[in-house]
Design a protein around this motif. Sequence first.
Motif, PDB file in Angstrom:
ATOM      1  N   THR A  11     -26.878 -59.936  65.114  1.00 53.94           N
ATOM      2  CA  THR A  11     -25.452 -59.644  65.089  1.00 53.94           C
ATOM      3  C   THR A  11     -24.693 -60.890  65.526  1.00 53.94           C
ATOM      4  O   THR A  11     -25.020 -61.502  66.543  1.00 53.94           O
ATOM      5  N   GLN A  12     -23.690 -61.235  64.756  1.00 55.88           N
ATOM      6  CA  GLN A  12     -22.875 -62.405  65.086  1.00 55.88           C
ATOM      7  C   GLN A  12     -21.779 -61.972  66.042  1.00 55.88           C
ATOM      8  O   GLN A  12     -20.972 -61.107  65.716  1.00 55.88           O
TER       9      GLN A  12
ATOM     10  N   LEU B 104     -25.081 -65.452  68.984  1.00 57.71           N
ATOM     11  CA  LEU B 104     -25.821 -64.585  68.076  1.00 57.71           C
ATOM     12  C   LEU B 104     -26.694 -63.679  68.933  1.00 57.71           C
ATOM     13  O   LEU B 104     -27.345 -64.144  69.868  1.00 57.71           O
TER      14      LEU B 104
END
Lengths: 436, 436
Positions: B240-241, B246
Amino acid sequence: MQNQFKTHVKNNFSELYSGRLLLAVSGGIDSVVLMHICAAAELDFAVAHCNFHLRGEDSDGDQQFVENLSKGMEKECLVAEFNTEEYSQKQKVSIQIAARELRYRWFDSLLEENQYDFLLTAHHLDDSMETFLINLSRGTGLEGLLGIPEQNGKIRRPLLIFSRKEIEEYAQEKGILWREDRTNSETKYLRNKIRKNILPLLKDLNSNFEQSFVNTIANLKETFVLSEDASKLHYAEVVTQKKDSLCFDIKKIKKLSLPKAYLYKWLQPYGFTAWKDIKNLLDSDSGKKIYSEDYVLLKNRDELILYSAVLERKEDKYYLEQNQPLHYPLKISVESYCDAELALDKSFILVDEDLIKFPLTVRKVKEGDSFKPFGMTGTKKVNKYFKDEKFSQFQKENTWLLCSEDKIIWIIGNRMDDRFKIQDTTTKILKIQTTL
Amino acid sequence: MQNQFKTHVKNNFSELYSGRLLLAVSGGIDSVVLMHICAAAELDFAVAHCNFHLRGEDSDGDQQFVENLSKGMEKECLVAEFNTEEYSQKQKVSIQIAARELRYRWFDSLLEENQYDFLLTAHHLDDSMETFLINLSRGTGLEGLLGIPEQNGKIRRPLLIFSRKEIEEYAQEKGILWREDRTNSETKYLRNKIRKNILPLLKDLNSNFEQSFVNTIANLKETFVLSEDASKLHYAEVVTQKKDSLCFDIKKIKKLSLPKAYLYKWLQPYGFTAWKDIKNLLDSDSGKKIYSEDYVLLKNRDELILYSAVLERKEDKYYLEQNQPLHYPLKISVESYCDAELALDKSFILVDEDLIKFPLTVRKVKEGDSFKPFGMTGTKKVNKYFKDEKFSQFQKENTWLLCSEDKIIWIIGNRMDDRFKIQDTTTKILKIQTTL
């Protein structure tokens, strides 16, 4: 090397400690060192030696040597003698392939009959490097560059991390004796060239070449596993399993990064090799086919359909006797029946026994075939029936007909013929049933 | 070879026909043949020659040769002269790396300034095979076995399908003259060994080795693309950014076929090398970290959090002047304000100008830091505040403090200090605003 071996086995093959092992021992340095080292590690093993009778007295000498060595270690020694040349001629394979087939067939039977858990072979790092270079020289894919696997089914290769040099040093240090193998088969010749000429040059470029090679192989294996992951992930999206076939969705295939590479992964196990043709199939006309030895790949509208070539052999004809159910290419049985109800289930029909003549035949449709569809008075071409019923190319080719002499009784699983139906006059009813 | 070249360019590099090309020409056989063949194919090109001044008169002779050849073909010839030894000493890099850096930097500037579409280099199949073997000898991954790429950014290598032998034969057939390069740098030495000793042996094992090698490389490239596909597919599931980081889901990583191999693919671009430690991080205590030169990988409960090491440098301190907004490590600006409303938005605070002293400082929390939370009378340790507010390890480490001398004005983006708030007595209000 002995301690390294123990550590390596402990970390990677702990299963060997509790297993009953079979050691493949030729009498050469590698397998003899393996024997000594397994004895030192107190593993529970028996020895298997193949006498291929290819080198006259030398072969018998090897056998004698392995038998004596086993006796000295108080280990059981199993010996098989083969007439390798005869087998090679009969099977029309090279001596080398003959020996391999005979050897592994025997090992397999030993593993099964005697309940050994694992077969140990003495392949080492230099064997693996040679395999890499042989495959590279011939042209290969990533799989060909992964060297010899450390395990494969019940086979374990615990010496694969050791170099030939380490094995030789160990033999010398422990005063181990072995038999020199003077075979000079084609592969040995190729291996010898690589061993004597090429590997020393690579080791000369990097004194730590062996460790680098081990690391390279480990990296390549990881990448290979990732490529297999991609193949599996996309396979699940693209491929649908049908009863007798696999259907590949062409639109989805075309969206993949490398359609050809994925088709290679998926179709290579079915013996296909014409990759360019297969790629072209994606854009070819419906109905076009590509064959491997045992399979057919059919372009049908937006799908590629993969099925067994057996389904394809139109000329094949199978006979159905009243008292002998058919098992192949599909299951059909016949039994007497007493009730005159209508066959609503497509898996069976009821016919008037007096109207048919055994043996019935089961075959594919031929040009010009026609029948009288149940409930109709006229005749109809079977191909017209297929068309009206919107059969796909694949369905057409995989539909079987049940015939009495030259008349069609049943388009199996679909429609029966009106001529054989039970009528008021029927005295004996037969139920003919299939499980496709 | 000329016709094959045209066909190859037509099929693979049709872009070259309409492009303005720059040819890197040393004066050696490969680049001179490339020049002749591009002229024969009527491509629109200029020539770029580097004089590295490493071989005295020989270097100048090369330059003269290339200039004359270009003149004869009526092509522009651009020449750059470099003091390679000086650069090598100053930058503390090998002569070879110095030459490469100087060369490509110049080529880049030429491509940009003169709007050339592509740079053509004369690498050929033997160069690619040598690169394969050099990387193999040193230990590598699949990428290292893909040979030299045919294209890379604006670089095109149209001779890569031709062997050294074909190039030599072409030069002989056409009576082409060239300059022998007598350089003997380290790599050349290694390449020479491979070229003179190893490649001939491999070609001896298989007379069709070159074509097999081309096929092998094509196969390996396909498998590499598949492994990249797997990496991307799983990346989308696992990662997930976040704004500055990250987040890698550890539970999902553990379900992958080879967690270490995927982490390698994902983290290697961030300069990480300690793969074993990274794998162990999956099972280590929360709060544990691994560093690359520019990045930090933090284990935080069920996540691995990757962020820039800049956020980590606690000792760093940045100064904020009233009239000079701060841009790094985060944006903060100060402006006069006239209204005494409460700062409800966490992106700014309002303070009494007379109570603070410029330059303000921006820094990370230190052991023992405490402040007076807005609206409270007592002091509170900043770390206690973090704990009460349930900050994650990552949040704690990435929160900046704005200070006036040694007093904390604002836990930026979170809570301001009570001591600096505007009061009835305030005459000058400052609005301090951040965009994190």
